[in-house]
Design an enzyme around this catalytic site. Structure first.
Site, PDB file in Angstrom:
ATOM      1  N   ASP A  68       5.117   3.335  -3.518  1.00 22.54           N
ATOM      2  CA  ASP A  68       4.329   4.025  -4.535  1.00 22.54           C
ATOM      3  C   ASP A  68       4.514   3.273  -5.843  1.00 22.54           C
ATOM      4  OD1 ASP A  68       3.266   5.692  -6.459  1.00 22.54           O
ATOM      5  OD2 ASP A  68       4.370   7.472  -5.830  1.00 22.54           O
ATOM      6  N   ILE A  69       3.465   2.638  -6.347  1.00 21.51           N
ATOM      7  CA  ILE A  69       3.643   1.788  -7.523  1.00 21.51           C
ATOM      8  C   ILE A  69       3.885   2.588  -8.798  1.00 21.51           C
ATOM      9  CG2 ILE A  69       2.331  -0.117  -6.535  1.00 21.51           C
ATOM     10  CD1 ILE A  69       0.109   0.642  -8.593  1.00 21.51           C
ATOM     11  N   THR A  88     -17.772  -0.666  -0.635  1.00 30.96           N
ATOM     12  CA  THR A  88     -16.738  -0.286   0.324  1.00 30.96           C
ATOM     13  C   THR A  88     -17.343   0.685   1.344  1.00 30.96           C
ATOM     14  OG1 THR A  88     -16.057   1.590  -1.039  1.00 30.96           O
ATOM     15  CG2 THR A  88     -14.976  -0.529  -1.453  1.00 30.96           C
ATOM     16  N   ASP A 101       0.856  -1.180   0.000  1.00 31.07           N
ATOM     17  CA  ASP A 101       0.000   0.000   0.000  1.00 31.07           C
ATOM     18  C   ASP A 101       0.893   1.231   0.000  1.00 31.07           C
ATOM     19  OD1 ASP A 101      -3.161   0.410   0.481  1.00 31.07           O
ATOM     20  OD2 ASP A 101      -2.075   2.113   1.337  1.00 31.07           O
ATOM     21  N   GLY A 119      -8.758  18.139  -9.161  1.00 30.99           N
ATOM     22  CA  GLY A 119      -9.474  18.177 -10.429  1.00 30.99           C
ATOM     23  C   GLY A 119      -9.675  16.826 -11.060  1.00 30.99           C
ATOM     24  N   TYR A 122      -9.577   7.992 -16.687  1.00 31.14           N
ATOM     25  CA  TYR A 122      -9.604   6.740 -15.929  1.00 31.14           C
ATOM     26  C   TYR A 122     -10.009   5.583 -16.830  1.00 31.14           C
ATOM     27  CZ  TYR A 122     -11.330   3.367 -12.436  1.00 31.14           C
ATOM     28  OH  TYR A 122     -11.572   2.246 -11.692  1.00 31.14           O
TER      29      TYR A 122
END
Length: 263
Positions: free
Chosen positions: A67-68, A201, A41, A105, A166
Site C-alpha cells: 500500500d503506497i 482501459t 500493486d 463518497g 483529486y
C-alpha cells in the site's frame, strides 16, 4: 547502428500501481527495453500476474504487494527490490484514482464528502508519491543517477468538475515533482510529470460501449479523434526514463490527444 537511445538496461525500475491498465503497460515497456522492474500493486495477484508476463517474455521482474500510502510498507518494498536488483534508479509514480479501495463518497462534491473520502484521493495521489520518492531518492543520490516520472491527470492542470480533491492532489504531486527537479538536478536526478486524459482501459471501454451517446460526446473533446491507449502513456514514460530525455526535467508533458494544450 543498432543501439537504441531508449535502452534502459542497467536500471532498476519501480512502477507503482502496475498490476493493470496503464501501469502494467509501463512496466512491460521498461522491461522490454532492458530495465529490471519491481511491479507494485495493492493486490498481490495483480502484481504477480504482470511479473509473470514480463519474465515469460524474457525480461526480469519481481512482484511486491504494498500500500503506497503506508510509508513503512513502501520502504520495505524498495529495500526488497534493491536487495534483488540493486537500487531503484527509475521511479514511475503511477498509482492513482481514488486508491485501491475507494470510499462510496469519492465522487461527491467535496463539501458533501467526509474526510475519509478526501483521504482516498490525497493518500494515493499525493502521500503515495511522497512515500515512494522519499524511499528511492537516497539510493539515487548515492548512484548519482535517477529518473522520476509522476503520472498526473489533466485534472491536475485544468481542474475537473466533481473531482476537486483529486484535482488538488494531482496538482500537489505535480508541484512536488517540479520542486524535486530543482533540488535533485545536482545529483543527476531528473523529475517530470506526464499529464494524461481518459485512457481506454477495460472499464472505460465498457462504459463507452454501454452509452454510445456519451462515448461520442467524450470523443468530441479530443483533437485526435480517438481514445488514448496504455501504450501512448507508456511510450512517453519510456522516453522520460531513458537517456533520450537527458536534458529534460521539471516539465509536465500532456499525453492527452489534444484534450488540452500546454504552452
Amino acid at each position: 547502428m543498432t543501439d537504441s537511445i531508449l535502452n534502459v538496461a542497467g536500471h532498476t525500475a519501480l512502477v507503482t500501481g502496475a498490476g493493470q491498465n496503464v501501469g502494467r503497460q509501463i512496466a512491460m515497456h521498461l522491461a522490454t527495453h532492458g530495465a529490471k522492474v519491481i511491479v507494485n500493486d495493492y493486490f498481490a495477484e495483480r502484481a504477480e500476474e504482470v511479473a509473470r508476463e514480463i519474465t515469460a517474455a524474457g525480461g526480469e521482474a519481481m512482484a511486491v504487494a504494498a500500500d503506497i500510502t503506508d510509508r513503512d510498507a513502501v520502504n520495505r518494498m524498495v529495500a526488497q527490490g534493491a536487495a534483488k536488483f540493486g537500487p531503484v534508479t527509475i521511479l514511475v509514480n503511477n498509482a492513482g484514482n481514488a486508491g485501491a479501495t475507494p470510499t462510496g463518497g469519492a465522487r461527491k462534491p467535496f463539501w458533501e464528502a467526509d474526510r475519509a473520502d478526501w483521504d482516498s484521493f490525497i493518500g494515493v495521489n499525493f502521500y503515495g508519491v511522497l512515500n515512494a520518492c522519499a524511499a528511492v531518492i537516497p539510493g539515487m543520490i548515492e548512484k548519482n543517477d535517477g529518473r522520476i516520472v509522476t503520472i498526473i491527470s489533466d485534472a491536475g492542470r485544468m481542474g475537473e468538475v466533481r473531482l476537486e480533491v483529486y484535482s488538488g492532489a494531482k496538482a500537489g504531486a505535480a508541484g512536488l515533482t517540479r520542486a524535486m527537479a530543482r533540488t535533485l538536478a545536482r545529483h543527476n536526478i531528473r523529475a517530470n510529470n506526464v499529464a494524461i486524459a481518459a485512457i481506454n482501459t477495460p472499464g472505460v471501454a465498457a462504459a463507452r460501449a454501454g452509452n454510445p451517446e456519451m462515448a461520442a460526446k467524450m470523443l468530441g473533446h479530443y483533437v485526435i479523434r480517438r481514445m488514448g491507449e496504455p501504450d501512448d502513456v507508456a511510450n512517453m514514460v519510456l522516453l522520460l526514463a531513458s537517456d533520450a530525455s537527458s536534458w529534460v526535467t521539471g516539465q509536465t508533458i500532456p499525453v492527452n490527444g489534444g484534450y488540452s494544450f500546454a504552452l
